[in-house]
Design a protein around this motif. Sequence first.
Motif, PDB file in Angstrom:
ATOM      1  N   LYS A  94       4.719 -18.566  -3.182  1.00 23.51           N
ATOM      2  CA  LYS A  94       5.416 -17.870  -4.275  1.00 23.51           C
ATOM      3  C   LYS A  94       6.038 -16.562  -3.787  1.00 23.51           C
ATOM      4  O   LYS A  94       7.138 -16.210  -4.190  1.00 23.51           O
ATOM      5  CB  LYS A  94       4.473 -17.613  -5.441  1.00 23.51           C
ATOM      6  N   ALA A  98       9.991 -15.715  -3.626  1.00 27.28           N
ATOM      7  CA  ALA A  98      10.555 -14.486  -4.208  1.00 27.28           C
ATOM      8  C   ALA A  98      11.436 -13.775  -3.200  1.00 27.28           C
ATOM      9  O   ALA A  98      12.514 -13.258  -3.543  1.00 27.28           O
ATOM     10  CB  ALA A  98       9.429 -13.565  -4.685  1.00 27.28           C
ATOM     11  N   ASP A 103      13.889 -10.999  -4.522  1.00 29.15           N
ATOM     12  CA  ASP A 103      13.199 -10.382  -5.645  1.00 29.15           C
ATOM     13  C   ASP A 103      11.949  -9.684  -5.101  1.00 29.15           C
ATOM     14  O   ASP A 103      10.857 -10.247  -5.042  1.00 29.15           O
ATOM     15  CB  ASP A 103      12.832 -11.445  -6.682  1.00 29.15           C
ATOM     16  N   SER A 105      10.256  -7.085  -6.214  1.00 26.23           N
ATOM     17  CA  SER A 105       9.216  -6.775  -7.199  1.00 26.23           C
ATOM     18  C   SER A 105       8.312  -7.976  -7.410  1.00 26.23           C
ATOM     19  O   SER A 105       7.085  -7.841  -7.470  1.00 26.23           O
ATOM     20  CB  SER A 105       9.848  -6.355  -8.534  1.00 26.23           C
ATOM     21  N   ARG A 106       8.890  -9.145  -7.535  1.00 28.83           N
ATOM     22  CA  ARG A 106       8.092 -10.370  -7.688  1.00 28.83           C
ATOM     23  C   ARG A 106       7.287 -10.648  -6.423  1.00 28.83           C
ATOM     24  O   ARG A 106       6.129 -11.041  -6.490  1.00 28.83           O
ATOM     25  CB  ARG A 106       9.001 -11.556  -8.027  1.00 28.83           C
ATOM     26  N   ALA A 109       4.328  -8.421  -6.500  1.00 29.50           N
ATOM     27  CA  ALA A 109       3.347  -8.901  -7.479  1.00 29.50           C
ATOM     28  C   ALA A 109       2.566 -10.098  -6.917  1.00 29.50           C
ATOM     29  O   ALA A 109       1.353 -10.212  -7.130  1.00 29.50           O
ATOM     30  CB  ALA A 109       4.048  -9.277  -8.783  1.00 29.50           C
ATOM     31  N   GLU A 110       3.250 -10.967  -6.204  1.00 28.58           N
ATOM     32  CA  GLU A 110       2.577 -12.126  -5.600  1.00 28.58           C
ATOM     33  C   GLU A 110       1.608 -11.677  -4.503  1.00 28.58           C
ATOM     34  O   GLU A 110       0.549 -12.284  -4.327  1.00 28.58           O
ATOM     35  CB  GLU A 110       3.595 -13.123  -5.048  1.00 28.58           C
TER      36      GLU A 110
END
Length: 136
Positions: A94, A98, A103, A105-106, A109-110
């Motif tokens: 994931k 991203a 991405d 930010s994603r 977060a992952e």
Amino acid sequence: MIDELTDIIAKHEGLRLEMYHDTVGVPTIGYGHNLNEPISEKAAYIILQDDVSIAVKELDDRMDWWRDLPEKAQIVLASMVFNLGWPRFSRFKKMISALEDRDYSRAAAEMEDSLWYQQIKSRGVELKQMMLEANE
């Protein structure tokens, strides 16, 4: 004299890149280096540089697009591969997805949503922040 001495010892010892036990059972590597003895700071740094090069090569060989990412994101990825090794890093599907989408930010977060992040404490916090800053 040091160069000649080094050459003759290298010839006599031979090079073994994997740990082995010498004739009296001492764990040894390289040109007869006794692993029961500490290494120098210089030797440790040389090994670190070599290990970092291996992590970067893994990324170059397996994710040719990673060099197009911002430098901070590249540093995060190389640090993760260094820490985890390629097999475990490659399970961050994931996060990798991203990054393919740019991405950051994603991706951060992952990273945070993983057992790895919980285990590595302050390293994870710093790397996550660097990934967030890759957006800038």
